[in-house]
Design a protein around this motif. Structure first.
Motif, PDB file in Angstrom:
ATOM      1  N   ALA A   1       0.785  -1.234   0.000  1.00 53.76           N
ATOM      2  CA  ALA A   1       0.000   0.000   0.000  1.00 53.76           C
ATOM      3  C   ALA A   1       0.814   1.280   0.000  1.00 53.76           C
ATOM      4  N   ASP A   2       1.930   1.299   0.707  1.00 51.37           N
ATOM      5  CA  ASP A   2       2.661   2.550   0.874  1.00 51.37           C
ATOM      6  C   ASP A   2       4.151   2.274   1.033  1.00 51.37           C
ATOM      7  N   GLN A   3       4.916   3.340   1.261  1.00 50.00           N
ATOM      8  CA  GLN A   3       6.363   3.182   1.355  1.00 50.00           C
ATOM      9  C   GLN A   3       6.768   2.266   2.509  1.00 50.00           C
ATOM     10  N   ASN A   4       5.998   2.235   3.575  1.00 54.01           N
ATOM     11  CA  ASN A   4       6.349   1.362   4.704  1.00 54.01           C
ATOM     12  C   ASN A   4       6.308  -0.110   4.297  1.00 54.01           C
ATOM     13  N   ASP A   5       5.270  -0.485   3.531  1.00 54.51           N
ATOM     14  CA  ASP A   5       5.186  -1.870   3.045  1.00 54.51           C
ATOM     15  C   ASP A   5       6.387  -2.210   2.170  1.00 54.51           C
ATOM     16  N   TYR A   6       6.674  -1.355   1.202  1.00 53.12           N
ATOM     17  CA  TYR A   6       7.780  -1.617   0.274  1.00 53.12           C
ATOM     18  C   TYR A   6       9.122  -1.666   1.002  1.00 53.12           C
ATOM     19  N   LEU A   7       9.342  -0.720   1.904  1.00 56.22           N
ATOM     20  CA  LEU A   7      10.639  -0.651   2.582  1.00 56.22           C
ATOM     21  C   LEU A   7      10.836  -1.807   3.547  1.00 56.22           C
ATOM     22  N   GLU A   8       9.797  -2.191   4.262  1.00 58.04           N
ATOM     23  CA  GLU A   8       9.930  -3.332   5.176  1.00 58.04           C
ATOM     24  C   GLU A   8      10.201  -4.613   4.402  1.00 58.04           C
ATOM     25  N   TYR A   9       9.492  -4.791   3.310  1.00 53.87           N
ATOM     26  CA  TYR A   9       9.707  -5.960   2.448  1.00 53.87           C
ATOM     27  C   TYR A   9      11.134  -5.967   1.912  1.00 53.87           C
ATOM     28  N   ALA A  10      11.554  -4.864   1.327  1.00 60.07           N
ATOM     29  CA  ALA A  10      12.901  -4.801   0.723  1.00 60.07           C
ATOM     30  C   ALA A  10      13.986  -4.998   1.775  1.00 60.07           C
ATOM     31  N   ASP A  11      13.826  -4.384   2.918  1.00 61.87           N
ATOM     32  CA  ASP A  11      14.830  -4.523   3.977  1.00 61.87           C
ATOM     33  C   ASP A  11      14.917  -5.965   4.462  1.00 61.87           C
ATOM     34  N   SER A  12      13.773  -6.630   4.593  1.00 58.67           N
ATOM     35  CA  SER A  12      13.747  -8.013   5.080  1.00 58.67           C
ATOM     36  C   SER A  12      14.462  -8.964   4.121  1.00 58.67           C
ATOM     37  N   VAL A  13      14.140  -8.871   2.834  1.00 61.97           N
ATOM     38  CA  VAL A  13      14.784  -9.800   1.885  1.00 61.97           C
ATOM     39  C   VAL A  13      16.257  -9.448   1.686  1.00 61.97           C
ATOM     40  N   ASN A  14      16.601  -8.181   1.794  1.00 62.53           N
ATOM     41  CA  ASN A  14      18.012  -7.808   1.646  1.00 62.53           C
ATOM     42  C   ASN A  14      18.845  -8.392   2.783  1.00 62.53           C
ATOM     43  N   ARG A  15      18.332  -8.296   4.013  1.00 64.19           N
ATOM     44  CA  ARG A  15      19.064  -8.845   5.152  1.00 64.19           C
ATOM     45  C   ARG A  15      19.095 -10.365   5.126  1.00 64.19           C
ATOM     46  N   ARG A  16      18.213 -10.961   4.348  1.00 65.66           N
ATOM     47  CA  ARG A  16      18.233 -12.422   4.225  1.00 65.66           C
ATOM     48  C   ARG A  16      19.122 -12.875   3.068  1.00 65.66           C
ATOM     49  N   GLY A  17      19.821 -11.921   2.452  1.00 70.18           N
ATOM     50  CA  GLY A  17      20.744 -12.272   1.386  1.00 70.18           C
ATOM     51  C   GLY A  17      20.116 -12.392   0.026  1.00 70.18           C
ATOM     52  N   LEU A  18      19.033 -11.631  -0.206  1.00 72.68           N
ATOM     53  CA  LEU A  18      18.347 -11.662  -1.503  1.00 72.68           C
ATOM     54  C   LEU A  18      18.293 -10.249  -2.073  1.00 72.68           C
ATOM     55  N   PRO A  19      19.460  -9.688  -2.442  1.00 77.36           N
ATOM     56  CA  PRO A  19      19.501  -8.290  -2.877  1.00 77.36           C
ATOM     57  C   PRO A  19      18.750  -8.025  -4.176  1.00 77.36           C
ATOM     58  N   SER A  20      18.704  -8.994  -5.083  1.00 83.68           N
ATOM     59  CA  SER A  20      17.997  -8.778  -6.352  1.00 83.68           C
ATOM     60  C   SER A  20      16.504  -8.553  -6.113  1.00 83.68           C
ATOM     61  N   GLU A  21      15.918  -9.346  -5.207  1.00 80.31           N
ATOM     62  CA  GLU A  21      14.499  -9.183  -4.889  1.00 80.31           C
ATOM     63  C   GLU A  21      14.267  -7.839  -4.204  1.00 80.31           C
ATOM     64  N   ALA A  22      15.160  -7.480  -3.289  1.00 85.33           N
ATOM     65  CA  ALA A  22      15.030  -6.194  -2.588  1.00 85.33           C
ATOM     66  C   ALA A  22      15.090  -5.034  -3.577  1.00 85.33           C
ATOM     67  N   GLN A  23      16.022  -5.101  -4.511  1.00 82.57           N
ATOM     68  CA  GLN A  23      16.175  -4.036  -5.495  1.00 82.57           C
ATOM     69  C   GLN A  23      14.936  -3.923  -6.391  1.00 82.57           C
ATOM     70  N   ALA A  24      14.409  -5.074  -6.809  1.00 83.78           N
ATOM     71  CA  ALA A  24      13.225  -5.068  -7.675  1.00 83.78           C
ATOM     72  C   ALA A  24      12.023  -4.457  -6.954  1.00 83.78           C
ATOM     73  N   VAL A  25      11.868  -4.780  -5.667  1.00 87.00           N
ATOM     74  CA  VAL A  25      10.759  -4.242  -4.885  1.00 87.00           C
ATOM     75  C   VAL A  25      10.889  -2.726  -4.740  1.00 87.00           C
ATOM     76  N   LEU A  26      12.088  -2.251  -4.460  1.00 87.99           N
ATOM     77  CA  LEU A  26      12.305  -0.810  -4.310  1.00 87.99           C
ATOM     78  C   LEU A  26      11.992  -0.060  -5.606  1.00 87.99           C
ATOM     79  N   LYS A  27      12.464  -0.601  -6.710  1.00 84.63           N
ATOM     80  CA  LYS A  27      12.226   0.055  -7.991  1.00 84.63           C
ATOM     81  C   LYS A  27      10.741   0.075  -8.340  1.00 84.63           C
ATOM     82  N   GLU A  28      10.034  -1.014  -8.010  1.00 89.18           N
ATOM     83  CA  GLU A  28       8.584  -1.040  -8.249  1.00 89.18           C
ATOM     84  C   GLU A  28       7.882   0.026  -7.415  1.00 89.18           C
TER      85      GLU A  28
END
Length: 430
Positions: free
Chosen positions: A277-304
């Motif tokens: 819904a908003d930046q909080n959803d996107y940022l929490e999602y991206a931060d979670s997958v990035n810290r789990r070692g999935l930077p490509s998914e985090a980057q794609a979510v941020l760009k979306e």
């Protein structure tokens, strides 16, 4: 879900005596007239009723009141008592309506209707087609007075008497819910929704939200989750999906308690259903997958999120995450080297991790291949791998394969997450 509003039933459940011809008693007419079965009123009652009836219609309460008192004093037969109660009911309804019109915000005391209604319900002279109506109105009176067990009795009696109203079953449901019998109310509501669906009619969205709210408040977790799934399938909009997913596992005191890793699969479902819904959803999602070692998914979510206008270009956290993910992607290099190692490893842990990375890159074919490799080697959490395999298959369009993989997930909370993904696959297009 709508409640019974005070005075809303006045027009529907009027006694009908305001338009009844009150003339000479039937007993004084010929046998043909007597056979028609009209009211046989005592002369004193008839005389007073002929005064009260037009006075009530004209809202001349000062004239109507003493006339009704005369009826009460003179009434001897069931017919006499019926006409007295019917006119009293009409008078009290009119007085309540007038008081509400004069001061819409003032509290309304409907208890004055109980007496005449009780007489009308019990009186043998009450027309059969009206008895169910009065019983329903008496149930509404009890409901508005928060006497829910009493309301249930009247509503059920009205139904047994043949009274039909589109709100009757739902009022029974709500009375049960408010009285604390949530499980029974939910079962009745489910039957109502099922019947509507079978008849080709869609149950209102409020029914699902009401059921979820009541089940969740009563801490009935299996029932809450079942209604969440039904709601998502019946009304598969991004808003619905967000409400369902957040209620299930992303809010405090959700249906289940999830760790960060388990929440990622819900964020993936939010992304799939376009319910971030908003930046909080996107940022929490991206931060979670990035810290789990999935930077490509985090980057794609941020760009979306940025492309959708949900993340401002000036957001500091987003800028930092984009820089970090870019660095991590360059340092990690291609995943092909990990594939070779995964194939030679004794267990499936590296294969599962590499499959997660491919899933984050939307390379579903490779992800599916490596998830299957991980399952064949073992040494992994099979429920976790099957869940991710099902997600990869679902996103690739292989719904049959995904259904099989999701069905293989057996333990909470991954089981319920798999069922939500299955609900998404089975839901019609939003």
């Amino acid at each position: 879900m709508k409640t019974i509003s005070k005075l809303a039933l006045a027009a529907v459940l009027a006694t009908g005596v305001s338009g009844m011809a009150l003339s000479v008693p039937a007993m004084a007419k010929d046998k043909k007239e007597e056979a028609k079965g009209g009211l046989k009123l005592s002369p004193e009652v008839l005389k007073a009723a002929q005064v009260a009836q037009p006075a009530i219609a004209a809202k001349d309460f000062a004239t109507a009141e003493p006339a009704l008192a005369q009826i009460d004093a003179a009434a001897k037969t069931d017919d006499d008592k019926y006409i007295g109660a019917a006119l009293r009911y009409d008078l009290e309804q009119q007085k309540l309506a007038a008081a509400q019109a004069a001061n819409p915000n003032a509290p309304i005391n409907e208890t004055v209707l109980a007496g005449p209604l009780d007489v009308l319900i019990a009186n043998p002279s009450t027309p059969a087609d009206m008895r169910g109506r009065y019983t329903y109105r008496r149930g509404a009176l009890a409901f508005n007075g928060k006497q829910y067990p009493v309301a249930i009795q009247y509503f059920q009696k009205a139904k047994a008497l043949g009274f039909t109203d589109p709100n009757l079953d739902l009022q029974i449901v709500k009375a049960k819910m408010e009285s604390g019998d949530v499980k029974s109310g939910l079962a009745d509501l489910d039957a109502s929704v099922t019947a509507s669906t079978a008849a080709g009619q869609k149950a209102p969205e409020d029914f699902y939200r009401y059921a979820i709210s009541k089940a969740n408040a009563a801490k009935l977790k299996p029932e809450t989750f079942a209604w969440l799934q039904k709601y998502a399938v019946a009304y598969p909009s991004p808003k619905t999906w967000r409400d369902v997913i957040v209620t299930f596992g992303l809010q405090q005191n959700g249906v289940v308690t999830l760790d960060e890793t388990q929440k990622i699969d819900l964020f993936r479902l939010m992304r799939q259903t376009k319910s971030l819904a908003d930046q909080n959803d996107y940022l929490e999602y991206a931060d979670s997958v990035n810290r789990r070692g999935l930077p490509s998914e985090a980057q794609a979510v941020l760009k979306e999120g940025m492309a959708a206008g949900k993340i401002p270009a000036t957001n500091t956290m987003a800028k930092t995450l984009l820089a970090d993910t870019g660095t991590a992607i360059r340092n990690d290099g291609p995943l092909s080297g990990l594939e070779k190692k995964a194939a030679s490893n004794a267990d499936g842990k590296l294969a599962a991790g590499t499959a997660d990375a491919y899933l984050g890159q939307d390379n579903y074919a490779k992800a599916i291949e490596l998830y299957r490799l991980a399952l064949s080697k073992g040494g992994v959490n099979a429920d976790d791998v099957n869940l991710h395999l099902g997600i990869a298959q679902a996103k690739s369009g292989d719904k049959a394969g995904a259904a099989t993989s999701f069905a293989a997930v057996k333990t909470t909370p991954r089981l319920e997450t798999a069922q939500l993904w299955t609900a998404w696959m089975n839901a019609p297009a939003a």
